[in-house]
Design a protein around this motif. Structure first.
Motif, PDB file in Angstrom:
ATOM      1  N   ARG A 169       1.501  -2.261  -8.282  1.00  0.00           N
ATOM      2  CA  ARG A 169       3.018  -2.282  -8.605  1.00  0.00           C
ATOM      3  C   ARG A 169       3.790  -2.493  -7.155  1.00  0.00           C
ATOM      4  NH1 ARG A 169       6.246   1.958  -7.743  1.00  0.00           N
ATOM      5  NH2 ARG A 169       4.885   3.705  -7.153  1.00  0.00           N
ATOM      6  N   LYS A 207       9.304   0.390  -4.441  1.00  0.00           N
ATOM      7  CA  LYS A 207      10.687   0.414  -4.722  1.00  0.00           C
ATOM      8  C   LYS A 207      11.321   0.739  -3.395  1.00  0.00           C
ATOM      9  CE  LYS A 207      10.086   2.530  -9.098  1.00  0.00           C
ATOM     10  NZ  LYS A 207      10.246   4.086  -9.703  1.00  0.00           N
ATOM     11  N   ASP A 208      12.414   0.548  -3.053  1.00  0.00           N
ATOM     12  CA  ASP A 208      13.298   0.800  -1.942  1.00  0.00           C
ATOM     13  C   ASP A 208      13.247   2.048  -1.454  1.00  0.00           C
ATOM     14  OD1 ASP A 208      14.031  -2.193  -1.883  1.00  0.00           O
ATOM     15  OD2 ASP A 208      15.915  -1.950  -2.095  1.00  0.00           O
ATOM     16  N   ASP A 209      13.432   2.927  -2.311  1.00  0.00           N
ATOM     17  CA  ASP A 209      13.556   4.406  -2.184  1.00  0.00           C
ATOM     18  C   ASP A 209      12.068   4.891  -1.960  1.00  0.00           C
ATOM     19  OD1 ASP A 209      12.736   4.267  -4.843  1.00  0.00           O
ATOM     20  OD2 ASP A 209      13.599   6.327  -5.111  1.00  0.00           O
ATOM     21  N   GLU A 210      11.196   4.272  -1.961  1.00  0.00           N
ATOM     22  CA  GLU A 210       9.822   4.535  -1.680  1.00  0.00           C
ATOM     23  C   GLU A 210       9.421   4.097  -0.196  1.00  0.00           C
ATOM     24  OE1 GLU A 210       7.411   4.800  -5.926  1.00  0.00           O
ATOM     25  OE2 GLU A 210       7.880   2.841  -5.161  1.00  0.00           O
ATOM     26  N   SER A 211      10.024   2.963   0.103  1.00  0.00           N
ATOM     27  CA  SER A 211       9.679   2.441   1.383  1.00  0.00           C
ATOM     28  C   SER A 211       9.984   3.480   2.612  1.00  0.00           C
ATOM     29  CB  SER A 211      10.455   1.357   1.506  1.00  0.00           C
ATOM     30  OG  SER A 211      10.270   0.055   0.647  1.00  0.00           O
ATOM     31  N   ARG A 247       3.947   4.736   1.105  1.00  0.00           N
ATOM     32  CA  ARG A 247       5.298   5.201   0.466  1.00  0.00           C
ATOM     33  C   ARG A 247       5.678   6.567   0.571  1.00  0.00           C
ATOM     34  NH1 ARG A 247       4.491   8.144  -4.098  1.00  0.00           N
ATOM     35  NH2 ARG A 247       2.285   8.036  -5.033  1.00  0.00           N
ATOM     36  N   ARG A 301      17.652  -3.349  -0.329  1.00  0.00           N
ATOM     37  CA  ARG A 301      18.822  -3.387  -1.144  1.00  0.00           C
ATOM     38  C   ARG A 301      20.140  -3.984  -0.454  1.00  0.00           C
ATOM     39  NH1 ARG A 301      20.327   0.105  -5.823  1.00  0.00           N
ATOM     40  NH2 ARG A 301      17.908   1.209  -5.549  1.00  0.00           N
TER      41      ARG A 301
END
Length: 189
Positions: free
Chosen positions: A32, A35-39, A114, A97
């Motif tokens: 998977r 997500k942006d907030d995991e980067s 992450r 984003r």
């Protein structure tokens, strides 16, 4: 003549900062996309350094200080260089984003890594285990407790949920602690 020598972190402090960083960097699932907030970005408000500076301020050095108090502290550049050259982590550019003008921007992120999800018990257990292991190797990390670490990670991840290039658009500088921030809410949709 009096020459001022450029501040430089001690090897010992850089190794502690790298061990601390590895506590925070969880491997990504190859199936998977993250997500942006995991980067985890290399610089800016989503980088490792603000969490490090929050939890272990006596080991951190802000690159903004003309006359830093902690000349042997670790800067974000020294930490990144060590993670790449010694630890062997790689970076890549990722389209993040859209900002408030609707234009996407690219940021260097740590490849295959992450942020932990503080709401996920497995991530919290893994982070606690990693912290305990790092504390055995580096007793200086005993000054960082799990609550402070979780709060700092939550704040960095909250930054990722709103438009934020680096450091000028953040609620904090990229290389300073996360204390005394304004609360960050979800993005308006």
């Amino acid at each position: 003549q009096n020459f001022m020598v450029r501040p430089r972190a001690t090897d010992h402090n850089v190794r502690i900062a790298a061990a601390f960083s590895q506590v925070l960097m969880l491997e990504t699932d190859a199936v998977r996309p993250i997500k942006d907030d995991e980067s985890i970005t290399q610089i800016g408000c989503r980088s490792l350094f603000p969490v490090f500076a929050t939890c272990l301020p006596h080991l951190a050095r802000s690159s903004r200080d003309k006359l830093p108090n902690n000349r042997n502290g670790v800067s974000y550049m020294e930490l990144n260089k060590y993670l790449q050259s010694v630890v062997g982590l790689k970076t890549t550019r990722k389209l993040l984003r859209n900002d408030s003008k609707g234009t996407p921007w690219r940021s260097k992120i740590w490849l295959g890594r992450r942020w932990p999800d503080i709401k996920n018990p497995m991530d919290c257990r893994d982070m606690a285990r990693r912290l305990a292991e790092a504390q055995r190797s580096h007793p200086e990390l005993l000054q960082c407790d799990m609550d402070t670490l979780q709060q700092a990670v939550s704040k960095v991840r909250a930054q990722a949920l709103r438009p934020c290039d680096y450091p000028s658009d953040c609620d904090h500088d990229s290389d300073t602690p996360l204390r005394n921030e304004k609360p960050v809410g979800p993005l308006p949709r």
